[in-house]
Write a protein that holds these residues in place. Structure first.
Motif, PDB file in Angstrom:
ATOM      1  N   GLY A  25     -26.930  26.640  11.690  1.00 41.52           N
ATOM      2  CA  GLY A  25     -26.742  27.439  10.478  1.00 41.52           C
ATOM      3  C   GLY A  25     -25.309  27.415   9.989  1.00 41.52           C
ATOM      4  O   GLY A  25     -25.051  27.163   8.806  1.00 41.52           O
ATOM      5  N   ASP A  26     -24.381  27.656  10.892  1.00 40.31           N
ATOM      6  CA  ASP A  26     -22.962  27.647  10.513  1.00 40.31           C
ATOM      7  C   ASP A  26     -22.511  26.251  10.082  1.00 40.31           C
ATOM      8  O   ASP A  26     -21.731  26.110   9.147  1.00 40.31           O
ATOM      9  CB  ASP A  26     -22.090  28.135  11.669  1.00 40.31           C
ATOM     10  CG  ASP A  26     -22.244  29.624  11.944  1.00 40.31           C
ATOM     11  OD1 ASP A  26     -22.880  30.325  11.125  1.00 40.31           O
ATOM     12  OD2 ASP A  26     -21.730  30.079  12.984  1.00 40.31           O
ATOM     13  N   GLY A  27     -23.012  25.240  10.768  1.00 38.91           N
ATOM     14  CA  GLY A  27     -22.638  23.867  10.427  1.00 38.91           C
ATOM     15  C   GLY A  27     -23.132  23.445   9.061  1.00 38.91           C
ATOM     16  O   GLY A  27     -22.418  22.781   8.315  1.00 38.91           O
ATOM     17  N   ILE A  28     -24.354  23.833   8.735  1.00 38.64           N
ATOM     18  CA  ILE A  28     -24.900  23.515   7.409  1.00 38.64           C
ATOM     19  C   ILE A  28     -24.080  24.207   6.331  1.00 38.64           C
ATOM     20  O   ILE A  28     -23.693  23.594   5.332  1.00 38.64           O
ATOM     21  CB  ILE A  28     -26.383  23.926   7.320  1.00 38.64           C
ATOM     22  CG1 ILE A  28     -27.235  22.995   8.186  1.00 38.64           C
ATOM     23  CG2 ILE A  28     -26.875  23.906   5.869  1.00 38.64           C
ATOM     24  CD1 ILE A  28     -28.679  23.430   8.332  1.00 38.64           C
ATOM     25  N   ARG A  29     -23.795  25.473   6.554  1.00 35.44           N
ATOM     26  CA  ARG A  29     -23.016  26.231   5.564  1.00 35.44           C
ATOM     27  C   ARG A  29     -21.588  25.701   5.434  1.00 35.44           C
ATOM     28  O   ARG A  29     -21.020  25.681   4.345  1.00 35.44           O
ATOM     29  CB  ARG A  29     -23.028  27.702   5.932  1.00 35.44           C
ATOM     30  CG  ARG A  29     -24.416  28.314   5.765  1.00 35.44           C
ATOM     31  CD  ARG A  29     -24.458  29.777   6.153  1.00 35.44           C
ATOM     32  NE  ARG A  29     -25.804  30.291   6.076  1.00 35.44           N
ATOM     33  CZ  ARG A  29     -26.541  30.646   7.121  1.00 35.44           C
ATOM     34  NH1 ARG A  29     -26.027  30.594   8.342  1.00 35.44           N
ATOM     35  NH2 ARG A  29     -27.770  31.088   6.954  1.00 35.44           N
ATOM     36  N   ALA A  30     -21.009  25.247   6.536  1.00 35.80           N
ATOM     37  CA  ALA A  30     -19.649  24.703   6.507  1.00 35.80           C
ATOM     38  C   ALA A  30     -19.579  23.408   5.702  1.00 35.80           C
ATOM     39  O   ALA A  30     -18.513  23.048   5.201  1.00 35.80           O
ATOM     40  CB  ALA A  30     -19.150  24.459   7.929  1.00 35.80           C
TER      41      ALA A  30
END
Length: 57
Positions: A25-30
């Motif tokens: 999730g964090d990687g996609i948003r980043a």
């Protein structure tokens, strides 16, 4: 499933060395994409069942 989310999730998991809800999730948003918390389990399932392509010799 959105191929861009799957690609971004795959990249995030590869960089972190693990496939977790937070990492993906964090990687996609980043990477500048938006993803809802409801879609992350679908992406995780796809990543966990993906088989890497055969190695070229």
């Amino acid at each position: 499933m959105d191929p861009a989310l799957l690609t971004a999730g795959r990249r995030a998991a590869a960089e972190a060395g693990r496939i977790t809800r937070k990492v993906v999730g964090d990687g996609i948003r980043a990477q500048g994409l938006t993803v809802s918390n409801d879609r992350i389990p679908e992406i995780l399932q796809a990543l966990r069942t993906d088989r890497p392509p055969p190695q070229r010799r």
